[in-house]
Scaffold this active site. Structure first.
Site, PDB file in Angstrom:
ATOM      1  N   GLY A   1       0.826  -1.194   0.000  1.00 43.49           N
ATOM      2  CA  GLY A   1       0.000   0.000   0.000  1.00 43.49           C
ATOM      3  C   GLY A   1       0.862   1.246   0.000  1.00 43.49           C
ATOM      4  O   GLY A   1       2.062   1.205   0.311  1.00 43.49           O
ATOM      5  N   CYS A   2       0.245   2.369  -0.367  1.00 42.30           N
ATOM      6  CA  CYS A   2       1.009   3.619  -0.470  1.00 42.30           C
ATOM      7  C   CYS A   2       1.438   4.096   0.915  1.00 42.30           C
ATOM      8  O   CYS A   2       2.616   4.413   1.132  1.00 42.30           O
ATOM      9  CB  CYS A   2       0.195   4.681  -1.186  1.00 42.30           C
ATOM     10  SG  CYS A   2      -1.514   4.845  -0.635  1.00 42.30           S
ATOM     11  N   TYR A   3       0.509   4.172   1.866  1.00 39.11           N
ATOM     12  CA  TYR A   3       0.900   4.594   3.219  1.00 39.11           C
ATOM     13  C   TYR A   3       1.972   3.670   3.791  1.00 39.11           C
ATOM     14  O   TYR A   3       2.990   4.145   4.310  1.00 39.11           O
ATOM     15  CB  TYR A   3      -0.313   4.638   4.145  1.00 39.11           C
ATOM     16  CG  TYR A   3      -1.238   5.814   3.949  1.00 39.11           C
ATOM     17  CD1 TYR A   3      -0.796   7.122   4.106  1.00 39.11           C
ATOM     18  CD2 TYR A   3      -2.581   5.619   3.638  1.00 39.11           C
ATOM     19  CE1 TYR A   3      -1.664   8.206   3.954  1.00 39.11           C
ATOM     20  CE2 TYR A   3      -3.458   6.698   3.477  1.00 39.11           C
ATOM     21  CZ  TYR A   3      -2.995   7.987   3.643  1.00 39.11           C
ATOM     22  OH  TYR A   3      -3.850   9.052   3.494  1.00 39.11           O
TER      23      TYR A   3
END
Lengths: 345, 345, 345, 345
Positions: free
Chosen positions: C148-150
Site C-alpha cells: 500500500g502507499c501509506y
C-alpha cells in the site's frame, strides 16, 4: 418579519440560501426540505453549519408550508420544481424558483432545451428574476423564475448597450468560465477532484441550455431576434464566474456613450459596479458577495468592445439574487441581508 | 459604539480586521494605517472591498490616533509593534497587538526567538489574548498580546487536559498544517503559486518561533516545564489550519473524563465545539468563522489520545480572536460581530 | 522483451502502469483489461493518452492471457484480485497484484481488516513487494503483493532504525497525508472537487486498513509486536504523499548512527534519497518519480526523532514500485524505465 | 550526439529544458548557466532534480561555450538575449532563443512592444520557430526565435484556415487562458498563491506584447494586414494553456473543408491532433506533452467557427517546441526525446 422556507436545502444553492436567510435581519427561516436527507439535522449534513443542530430536513408539502411561510425558495432540479409550484401558489405562498422551469415565457423554447412543461399556464405570470432589469415586475410577482448563473453574468452587461442601441445585435460572443460549484453537489466524473484540478476545458459548445434563456431575454429587451455565440468553460476553483463578452460597436458609439449607458441603468444599483478605465474584474473581487463587477475595453481601431463581468455563481448567480428578489417582493431595500464586507481571500 | 483604528491594514490580517469591524454592530472603523500604501484608498488596494472608496490609508501616529479611537489593532510585523505601543498607551488608547511582541511574559524567551525587546516593562502588564483561557485578565487589560495561529490551535485543546491532570506533560507532539495566508502577503518563493500548488512540506522543524510561545503558556497553565514537539507544514490552500496532537493519557484517564474536562472548560463557549465520537474537524468546517473545532480519539490499547483541532488561521488564529478580545475588553458578548453563518464552500 | 498485461487499466493506478510500461525499454504492453470500459480504446477513455487509439480494453481471462504475457499487473479492487490470481498462476504467468489481497502472510490479519480470504494457500508463497527490503524474495517470486502507499511511505524510513535497534518499538506515530488520487477514480462525495478543495481533514482515525499491514511488516522485521499510531489525512492536491513520523531514540542513539543505518540500507538504492541535515522532503520533489525522499531531525533534548518521508502515491506508492518489482523479478536493474528526470512543477 | 548548453537554467523554462535534454537520446547536456544561482549545483536549487548534484550553474560566456556545445538554448529575459546572441553566433554555435528578441522580422514592431533592438542585423536571418509551419527554414537556420506560448496556441489553429482562404481575416478573436508558470519564477503579487488561488481574471487587455507577434505572423502567412482581438486570462493552475478562438467562415466554407485544411497541414505532424466532431481539448489532455490539441465547432446558422486549442505552455509553448526545433535543425525526427506517454493527472 418574512417567514421563509427553503426546498432542496442540501445542494450548494440550498445551503447558500440557508446562510443568507439566517443572516438576514428581516427574514426568519421556518422550514427546510430535502429529499435525500429527510429526517436529518442540517448540522449533521453540513458540519460547518453551526446553530442548525435542531433544524430538521423535512419532505416538501404545500399543505404544511402554508401554515409556516410567506415565501418559499425552490432550490430543486428543473422538472421537479414545476410539479410543486401550482399547488404551493394555491396555498397563497410566494415562490422564488431557482430551477429553469419558470424562466421562459415561451414554452416551446423551454421544451426544446429541457422537457415537456407541465405548468405552462404559469409561464405568462412568472417573472424573470433579473433584479435590476425586472424590478417593477418583481415587486408585484407571486412567482419568480430566478435566472441562471451564466445568463445573469451575460445579460447584465449586455442589456444597457442593446437598449441604448450602441452595439450590433449580431455577432455577440460570450466566452464564459465557471467554478465547479455551478455543477452542483451530485456526483459525476466531471466534478471528481482529480479530473478538474489542474485542468480547464470548454463544454457543451453549441448546445448549453442557458443559450436559449439568454437569447429569449436579449430578444425581449432589444426587440430583435438575437443568437449569441456562447462557450462555457470549467474553471478549477469552487465558486465564481467570469464572462468575457465581445460585441461590435455601432457607428457613433464611443467609450463615453458606453459608460453613460451603464450609468443610466446601474448608477444607483448597489450590487453593480462599473470599473474605471483599464480596470477589469477578477473572481476574487466578487466571491462571497452579491455583486456583479463590469469592466470595459473599447478598441477605437476595430470598433470592437470587450466587456468583462464577474459574479459569484452561487450568489448573484443563484441564491443571492433570489434573496435580492425576495427583498424587492416584500418592499425591502435590495441590499438588506446581502451587504456584508468581503475580503479577497 | 467603540471607535476603532487598525494599523497595518493592507496585510491579510489587516483587511480581515477591516471586514470584521465593518460588519460589527457595536464598533466603528475610524482610521486605518499602512506604510506601503499610505495615501491610497482601501478599495484601490483591494478592489474586492467595496464601500471603502474614501477610507484612505494613513501613516501611524499615536498623537492623531488619540483624537479618534478607543482601541487600536496593530497588525504590524513584530519589532515594529513594540516601537509604537508605549506611546499609544500613553495616549490612553487600548492596544490589541497581533504581532509576537507582547505575547511573552518572559523577555528572554522572546529575545531568544525574536530580537532584543525594547519595551520590556510592558510585558508584565500585557495579557495573552487566548480568549477562553484568559477572559478575566482580558477584561481588565489595556494591552493584549494576541496569540499566534499555531499556538491557538494547540493550546485550546491541550490546556483543559493538562489542568485536569489527564495527560502526561512529557512527549506532547503537535503535527500542524497551515494554509498559505499564514505567511502573509509579502513576496517570497515559498508563497509563489507554482512552488506551493500541488505540493506539501514541513518547515522550520525544531526551530519555529511559535514553539517557545506554546511552551511558555503550557508551562504557566500546568505548573510544569513543558517542551512540545512541534512540526508545522504548509498546505496548498489559502486559509485554514489543522493540528493533529498526540499525547499520552495518565493511568486512570478514559474518554469520558476527557470529554468532561472539555465540557467544564468550553461548554458555554460559543466558538469552541467538541465534536462527537468518531467525528473529526475539517478545515472546511471552520473556514470563514471564529470557531475552533476539536475532535478526540482515545485508544484504549495504547493509552494514547489523538486530538484534532481546526481553526481559520486568519480568524480564530488572528483577526477573529482579536475582535473577540475587543468584545471582552469592552464588556460585550464574545460573539458580537463574529457569528455569521458559514457554508462549507 | 517482457510481455506485459495490465488488468484494471482505467483506474488511476492502471493508466499509470500503462504509461510506465509504454515508456519501458525492455517491456511490451500486450493486453489491457477493464470491466467498466470493455470494448473501448484506451485513448477514448483517456484522451490524454495518445498512441493508444487501437489498444482495446478487454475482459480478463487467464486462458487468453497465457498466450500473450509473461507477467500481469492486477490493478483491481481487493477481493476481485484473489478471485483471479490462482487461475492466472496456473497458466504460468507471474502476477504483481496491487490490491491488498496478497500483502499479508497472516490470513486472519487480512480477514479482520478486509473480508474472507478465498486463496489463503497462496499467502505463504506471495512476497511483499517492498522492493528495497524484500529484493531477494522478489527475485524468486511468481506472486507479489505490492505494498500500500501509506505502508511504503512509513516502512521504508522505519525498518533500518528498528533493525539496527536505534529506536523504541513502542509509541511510533505516523501522521500521514495523501493526495486525492489515492482514493481512486470512483465517485464519492469525499472526492468531489468542492468538498476537497480548500479543505484538509484526517479520516479513518484508529481504523484505517493500512494499519495492520504496517504492523505485520514491522513485526516481522523487528521481531517484536508493534502497534503504530497511524493518522491519515486528505490533502487538496492530486498526487503525492508525505508521512511525518515520530519515534523515540534508544539510549545511545545519535544522529550519526541514524544516518549510518540509512546508509547501510539504502546507499546504493537508486530510488531512496536521504536528505542532508536540516533538509526535508516536499511532495513536489518526488511527484512524477519513483523516489522516496527521507529527511531526519534528531532532538538531543527530548531524544525524539522526527522522520519525514515523501513519495508519489501512484508511483513508489503503487505503479512505480510494481514496475520496480517486475524489473527485479526479470533480472533487470531497478531503475530501467523508471528514471526519467522530473521538474518540480 | 548533439552537445547542448542551456542559459538561464533556473527559471521554469530553463529547468524544463534540462529535463528534456537529459531524457533525450541524441543530445548531451554539457553546460548550464544561471545569473542568480552561479556556483550552485542544480540539485541544490531544485531538489526535485536528482542526478544533477555535480552540474554547477556557471556564468554565460560565448568563448567558453565554443569549446563545449553545438547549440545553446537561451531561456533568458528579452533584452538580455540580444546582448549575447551576436557573439555566440560568431563562435559558430547555433542559437535557439526563447525570449522575444528574435521572433520579429520587423524591428519596429519589436521596438514598439519591447525596447530598442540592439542586434537588428540578425532579424532577417533569424527564423520564427513555429516548427510545423517553418520547418524548411528551421532546418537551415543558425538562429531561431522560439515562439511565445500564446502565439503558438493561436497560430497553429489559424494558419491553415487563413492559407486555405476559409475564414475572414477580419474580426478574429482569441480568448486565451494560461497557467501561472507562464509568468515565470520571479516574484510578484500576481503570482502570490493567495492572490491567484480561487480567482480568475483577464489581464493586459488591448496591450499584451504577444499581440504584435501574432499579427506579424498572421500577416506574413495570409498576405493581409491582420489585427486580432486577443484577451489573455490567468488560470489558477500551474501549467497549461487553452485558447478559444472565434472566426467567421467565408461563404462556401463548411466543416469538411475545415477538417481537410487541417489534415493537409497536420496529418503527419506527430504533435498536432485534430479532435473529432463534438470533442474539445482540455488542459489535462496535453499537460506534460509537446502536443497541441485542436477541436472545432462550426455553426451552420451563424457561419461562425469556434476553434479550441490546448498546449502545455512550458512545452509546446516554450521548451518542448525549442527541442523540437533543435531536432529539426540537426536532422532528427521531431519527436525524438519528446514522445513520452502522459497520464491525465
Amino acid at each position: 418579519m418574512i417567514n421563509v422556507g427553503i426546498a432542496g436545502v442540501t445542494g450548494y444553492t440550498g445551503i447558500e440560501l440557508v446562510k443568507l436567510i439566517s443572516n438576514h435581519p428581516k427574514a426568519k427561516l421556518c422550514t427546510v426540505s430535502s429529499n435525500s436527507y429527510a429526517g436529518k439535522a442540517l448540522t449533521d449534513v453540513f458540519p460547518s453549519m453551526r446553530g442548525f443542530e435542531t433544524l430538521i430536513c423535512e419532505g416538501l408539502s404545500a399543505q404544511s408550508l402554508s401554515q409556516k411561510v410567506d415565501v418559499i425558495f425552490l432550490a430543486l432540479p428543473h422538472k421537479i420544481s414545476m410539479q410543486h409550484v401550482p399547488e404551493i401558489l394555491d396555498h397563497n405562498i410566494k415562490v422564488i424558483d431557482l430551477s429553469a422551469d419558470f424562466r421562459f415565457s415561451d414554452a416551446s423554447a423551454y421544451e426544446s432545451a429541457y422537457q415537456e412543461h407541465t405548468a405552462k399556464h404559469l409561464l405568462k405570470e412568472s417573472v424573470y428574476g433579473l433584479s435590476e432589469i425586472y424590478r417593477e415586475e418583481i415587486k408585484a410577482a407571486r412567482l419568480i423564475g430566478n435566472p441562471g448563473c451564466y445568463p445573469t453574468s451575460i445579460l447584465l452587461p449586455l442589456i444597457p448597450l442593446l437598449k441604448k442601441n450602441l452595439i450590433q445585435s449580431d455577432g455577440i460572443i460570450s466566452d464564459s468560465k465557471s467554478g465547479v460549484s455551478g455543477a452542483g453537489r451530485s456526483l459525476s466524473l466531471s466534478s471528481h477532484f482529480c479530473e478538474v484540478n489542474e485542468s480547464f476545458t470548454p463544454y457543451k459548445i453549441g448546445n448549453h441550455r442557458h443559450t436559449p434563456e439568454i437569447n429569449e431575454i436579449l430578444g425581449i429587451q432589444s426587440g430583435k431576434k438575437i443568437s449569441i455565440t456562447f462557450v462555457p468553460h470549467l474553471l478549477p476553483l469552487t465558486r465564481g464566474m467570469l464572462s468575457t463578452i465581445y460585441v461590435e460597436a455601432k457607428e457613433n458609439t464611443d467609450e463615453n456613450k458606453i459608460r453613460d449607458a451603464y450609468a443610466s441603468y446601474y448608477e444607483n444599483e448597489p450590487f453593480i459596479r462599473i470599473l474605471g478605465k483599464n480596470l477589469f474584474p477578477a473572481i476574487s473581487y466578487v466571491r462571497g458577495t452579491n455583486a456583479c463587477d463590469i469592466g470595459i475595453h473599447f478598441c477605437e481601431k476595430t470598433k470592437r468592445i470587450i466587456i468583462v463581468s464577474a459574479i459569484d455563481n452561487l450568489l448573484k448567480g443563484a441564491a443571492g439574487q433570489a434573496v435580492q428578489n425576495m427583498n424587492i417582493m416584500f418592499g425591502l431595500k435590495d441590499e438588506i441581508g446581502l451587504n456584508s464586507v468581503q475580503v479577497p481571500l
